[in-house]
Design a protein around this motif. Structure first.
Motif, PDB file in Angstrom:
ATOM      1  N   PHE A 158       0.814  -1.221   0.000  1.00  0.00           N
ATOM      2  CA  PHE A 158       0.000   0.000   0.000  1.00  0.00           C
ATOM      3  C   PHE A 158       0.854   1.281   0.000  1.00  0.00           C
ATOM      4  N   TRP A 159       2.166   1.153   0.132  1.00  0.00           N
ATOM      5  CA  TRP A 159       3.045   2.317  -0.063  1.00  0.00           C
ATOM      6  C   TRP A 159       3.042   2.742  -1.535  1.00  0.00           C
ATOM      7  N   PHE A 160       2.620   1.817  -2.411  1.00  0.00           N
ATOM      8  CA  PHE A 160       2.753   2.045  -3.856  1.00  0.00           C
ATOM      9  C   PHE A 160       1.426   1.878  -4.613  1.00  0.00           C
ATOM     10  N   PHE A 224      10.257  -1.915  -5.246  1.00  0.00           N
ATOM     11  CA  PHE A 224      10.760  -3.093  -4.509  1.00  0.00           C
ATOM     12  C   PHE A 224      11.057  -2.711  -3.071  1.00  0.00           C
ATOM     13  N   VAL A 225      10.782  -3.613  -2.151  1.00  0.00           N
ATOM     14  CA  VAL A 225      11.228  -3.465  -0.766  1.00  0.00           C
ATOM     15  C   VAL A 225      11.762  -4.825  -0.318  1.00  0.00           C
ATOM     16  N   GLY A 226      12.966  -4.838   0.251  1.00  0.00           N
ATOM     17  CA  GLY A 226      13.551  -6.106   0.712  1.00  0.00           C
ATOM     18  C   GLY A 226      14.983  -5.872   1.150  1.00  0.00           C
ATOM     19  N   SER A 227      15.794  -6.917   1.087  1.00  0.00           N
ATOM     20  CA  SER A 227      17.170  -6.809   1.574  1.00  0.00           C
ATOM     21  C   SER A 227      18.037  -6.054   0.561  1.00  0.00           C
ATOM     22  N   THR A 228      19.159  -5.536   1.029  1.00  0.00           N
ATOM     23  CA  THR A 228      20.016  -4.722   0.156  1.00  0.00           C
ATOM     24  C   THR A 228      20.571  -5.494  -1.059  1.00  0.00           C
TER      25      THR A 228
HETATM   26  P1  NAD Z   1      14.316 -10.387   0.521  1.00  0.00           P
HETATM   27  O1  NAD Z   1      15.215  -9.441  -0.163  1.00  0.00           O
HETATM   28  O2  NAD Z   1      14.795 -11.755   0.795  1.00  0.00           O
HETATM   29  O3  NAD Z   1      12.956 -10.580  -0.356  1.00  0.00           O
HETATM   30  C1  NAD Z   1      12.208  -9.473  -0.800  1.00  0.00           C
HETATM   31  C2  NAD Z   1      11.489  -9.872  -2.088  1.00  0.00           C
HETATM   32  O4  NAD Z   1      12.449 -10.205  -3.087  1.00  0.00           O
HETATM   33  C3  NAD Z   1      10.567 -11.079  -1.930  1.00  0.00           C
HETATM   34  O5  NAD Z   1       9.364 -10.817  -2.614  1.00  0.00           O
HETATM   35  C4  NAD Z   1      11.348 -12.219  -2.574  1.00  0.00           C
HETATM   36  O6  NAD Z   1      10.506 -13.140  -3.225  1.00  0.00           O
HETATM   37  C5  NAD Z   1      12.237 -11.518  -3.577  1.00  0.00           C
HETATM   38  N1  NAD Z   1      13.573 -12.131  -3.707  1.00  0.00           N
HETATM   39  C6  NAD Z   1      14.297 -12.740  -2.728  1.00  0.00           C
HETATM   40  N2  NAD Z   1      15.494 -13.129  -3.216  1.00  0.00           N
HETATM   41  C7  NAD Z   1      15.536 -12.742  -4.503  1.00  0.00           C
HETATM   42  C8  NAD Z   1      16.519 -12.859  -5.538  1.00  0.00           C
HETATM   43  N3  NAD Z   1      17.694 -13.450  -5.324  1.00  0.00           N
HETATM   44  N4  NAD Z   1      16.221 -12.362  -6.756  1.00  0.00           N
HETATM   45  C9  NAD Z   1      15.041 -11.755  -6.993  1.00  0.00           C
HETATM   46  N5  NAD Z   1      14.079 -11.635  -6.060  1.00  0.00           N
HETATM   47  C10 NAD Z   1      14.315 -12.111  -4.831  1.00  0.00           C
HETATM   48  O7  NAD Z   1      13.810  -9.654   1.852  1.00  0.00           O
HETATM   49  P2  NAD Z   1      12.971 -10.272   3.063  1.00  0.00           P
HETATM   50  O8  NAD Z   1      13.834 -11.214   3.831  1.00  0.00           O
HETATM   51  O9  NAD Z   1      11.654 -10.745   2.572  1.00  0.00           O
HETATM   52  O10 NAD Z   1      12.705  -8.952   3.928  1.00  0.00           O
HETATM   53  C11 NAD Z   1      13.606  -8.459   4.891  1.00  0.00           C
HETATM   54  C12 NAD Z   1      14.488  -7.364   4.320  1.00  0.00           C
HETATM   55  O11 NAD Z   1      13.676  -6.289   3.829  1.00  0.00           O
HETATM   56  C13 NAD Z   1      15.382  -6.729   5.378  1.00  0.00           C
HETATM   57  O12 NAD Z   1      16.645  -6.525   4.819  1.00  0.00           O
HETATM   58  C14 NAD Z   1      14.708  -5.405   5.688  1.00  0.00           C
HETATM   59  O13 NAD Z   1      15.556  -4.394   6.180  1.00  0.00           O
HETATM   60  C15 NAD Z   1      14.164  -5.047   4.347  1.00  0.00           C
HETATM   61  N6  NAD Z   1      13.072  -4.096   4.452  1.00  0.00           N
HETATM   62  C16 NAD Z   1      13.335  -2.808   4.074  1.00  0.00           C
HETATM   63  C17 NAD Z   1      12.346  -1.848   4.188  1.00  0.00           C
HETATM   64  C18 NAD Z   1      12.626  -0.429   3.789  1.00  0.00           C
HETATM   65  O14 NAD Z   1      11.685   0.358   3.715  1.00  0.00           O
HETATM   66  N7  NAD Z   1      13.850  -0.040   3.525  1.00  0.00           N
HETATM   67  C19 NAD Z   1      11.079  -2.196   4.679  1.00  0.00           C
HETATM   68  C20 NAD Z   1      10.852  -3.529   5.047  1.00  0.00           C
HETATM   69  C21 NAD Z   1      11.866  -4.472   4.923  1.00  0.00           C
END
Ligand code: NAD
Length: 490
Positions: A158-160, A224-228
């Motif tokens: 919902f941020w997007f 996208f939101v996830g790990s670095t």
């Molecule tokens: P993740 O990076 O493992 O996964 C995020 C998304 O990417 C998922 O939908 C997953 O299916 C996909 N994904 C995973 N590995 C991938 C790859 N190798 N190639 C392509 N897509 C891939 O992150 P997570 O473990 O689900 O979430 C935790 C991380 O998210 C933490 O690092 C946290 O700090 C970060 N996070 C950041 C924010 C922000 O606003 N900066 C907010 C929430 C979470």
């Protein structure tokens, strides 16, 4: 019977064309509660084609009509908060209260996006030259997509998404494969809104699904939101395919405690920030930087408060902290705690080997505190993403700011102080996208962009508010000349 989750494409629930199914695990029990398809290129193709086909009619639907669907979304989320929050807690582990808190921020973003008829307005200059007017039109881009992480299954899309569709884009949501049930439930509930087919689509899956989105020619904009490491991959691959990408990454957030801070309030807020959601928040306090002679008192108070936090099944009413998301996470966090000790940190509170009666197979790690952490150590440099708090002592505010600015992440930094001058210096000099002053989790409300600097963000425009509107629109400049004589001839 095991539930196998379906994709929602072109207004219908459809089975994935991928043959591989992954388990969705309840982290409090270690038990599988559903199966989710691993996803494939064909699923993304189907969703992108449907969204592409729906786009022309949707972008030509007046903005004030488009937002009527958002008003209904808000009502649906509010009316079904408990049911959605319960599913979220079950698959994600967080407490019921934490899941409900996510819903509030999701709704808030819908509310802001309901202002799109005003937010999309732009500038007009009359008589910029003799008889010439010039103005800007904001237009949608086409099909947008959001790829979200496990830790906020309700809020993050919902941020997007509300901004994107309110601006006239059609959309694809790809939830984390670890927590796909919550968004599936939300899409089921949204069916009653009767959005035109193809405007909003849900595609499940992991890496393969993400890569297919990054390469698809019909998807010009990706959030996208996830790990670095994955954020970098998404940003580089998406942009190399000519797309607009905003990629929010990981974090290592420091909280500075000045000698004049109100200690009891400060410690209570820090403990909530560090151990809420079992430390699995991108804005969680993960490093406390005590300045001057506060260190010992803060340490003792933090230990007492952390000890009082009850770890257990997030759905139980008296629990403060749920499990971490997977067995691998638990093992990784416990290994990092040991690494910290081996690197010379002082183990002030140990959350390893915690037992939760009745939930022996759950992935629990209790609150953990490491003192005297060295900035060269792995435990300091790594995003632990669990309930582990590192404490470092420095002599001056300048040293605390330097420590923050040397960290590769820049998601958030907070200061606790009674001094306006210290707070002002901090907010001016600290290199971070979200700054807190006497605040433990500097999470921007939906009226502001969710910022993030350094390796916590790749791109230009962030999620939420005006940034989301700019991200999901492109500007067209029009220069017009209307000569009165031409009109007279006809
Ligand atoms: P993740 O990076 O493992 O996964 C995020 C998304 O990417 C998922 O939908 C997953 O299916 C996909 N994904 C995973 N590995 C991938 C790859 N190798 N190639 C392509 N897509 C891939 O992150 P997570 O473990 O689900 O979430 C935790 C991380 O998210 C933490 O690092 C946290 O700090 C970060 N996070 C950041 C924010 C922000 O606003 N900066 C907010 C929430 C979470």
């Amino acid at each position: 019977m095991t539930t196998i989750l379906k994709n929602y494409i072109n207004g219908q629930w459809v089975e994935s064309k991928s043959v591989i199914l992954l388990d969705v695990i309840n982290p409090a029990t270690g038990q599988s509660i559903a199966k989710v398809p691993e996803g494939c290129v064909e699923d993304v193709n189907d969703a992108a084609n449907s969204a592409h086909e729906a786009w022309t009619a949707w972008r030509n639907t007046p903005a004030n009509q488009r937002v009527q669907y958002l008003f209904k979304m808000k009502q649906i989320l509010e009316a079904n908060t408990d049911e959605i929050a319960a599913i979220c807690s079950k698959e994600c582990g967080k407490t019921f209260t934490e899941s409900k808190a996510e819903m509030i921020r999701a709704v808030e973003n819908i509310e802001v996006a309901c202002g799109i008829p005003t937010l999309m307005q732009s500038t007009f200059s009359e008589d910029i030259a003799n008889g010439v007017d010039e103005f800007v039109i904001r237009q949608p881009l086409g099909v947008g997509a959001c790829i979200s992480p496990f830790n906020f299954p309700i809020m993050i899309p919902f941020w997007f998404m509300p901004y994107a569709i309110a601006c006239g884009n059609t959309y694809i949501v790809k939830p984390s494969e670890k927590v796909p049930m919550t968004m599936t439930k939300i899409f089921e509930l949204f069916e009653s809104i009767n959005l035109p087919k193809g405007v909003l689509n849900l595609v499940h899956g992991g890496r393969g699904t993400v890569d297919a989105i990054l390469e698809h020619p019909f998807i010009p904009a990706i959030s996208f939101v996830g790990s670095t490491p994955v954020a970098k991959h998404v940003y580089m691959t998406g942009t190399s395919h000519g797309k607009r990408v905003q990629a929010q990454g990981g974090a290592k957030n420091a909280v500075v405690v000045m000698p004049d801070a109100d200690e009891d309030t400060t410690v209570r807020i820090i403990a909530d920030s560090a151990f809420g959601c079992a430390g699995q928040r991108c804005l969680a306090a993960s490093v406390v930087v005590t300045v001057g002679d506060t260190s010992n008192r803060i340490k003792q108070k933090l230990i007492q408060l952390a000890k009082s936090k009850k770890t257990g099944n997030g759905l139980a009413a008296d629990v403060d902290m749920g499990p971490v998301i997977t067995l691998e996470s638990k093992e990784r966090i416990e290994k990092l705690i040991q690494t910290g000790i081996d690197e010379g940190a002082e183990l002030l509170l140990d959350g390893r080997d915690i037992k939760v009666p009745g939930f022996e197979e759950g992935y629990f790690v209790g609150p953990t505190i490491l003192g005297n952490v060295n900035t060269d150590s792995l435990v300091y440099k790594t995003e632990i993403f669990g309930p582990v708090l590192c404490i470092i002592n420095v002599e001056t505010l300048e040293a605390a700011i330097e420590l923050i600015n040397n960290n590769r992440y820049g998601n958030s930094a907070c200061i606790f102080t009674r001094s306006g001058a210290a707070a002002r210096k901090f907010r001016h000099e600290a290199l971070g996208g979200n700054i807190g002053v006497n605040i433990g989790i500097a999470a921007p409300m939906a009226f502001f962009p969710f910022s993030g600097w350094k390796e916590s963000f790749f791109g230009d425009l962030h999620g939420q508010s005006s940034h989301a509107v700019e991200f999901y629109t492109q500007t067209k400049v029009v220069i017009e000349r209307w000569n009165e004589e031409w009109s007279r001839k006809f």
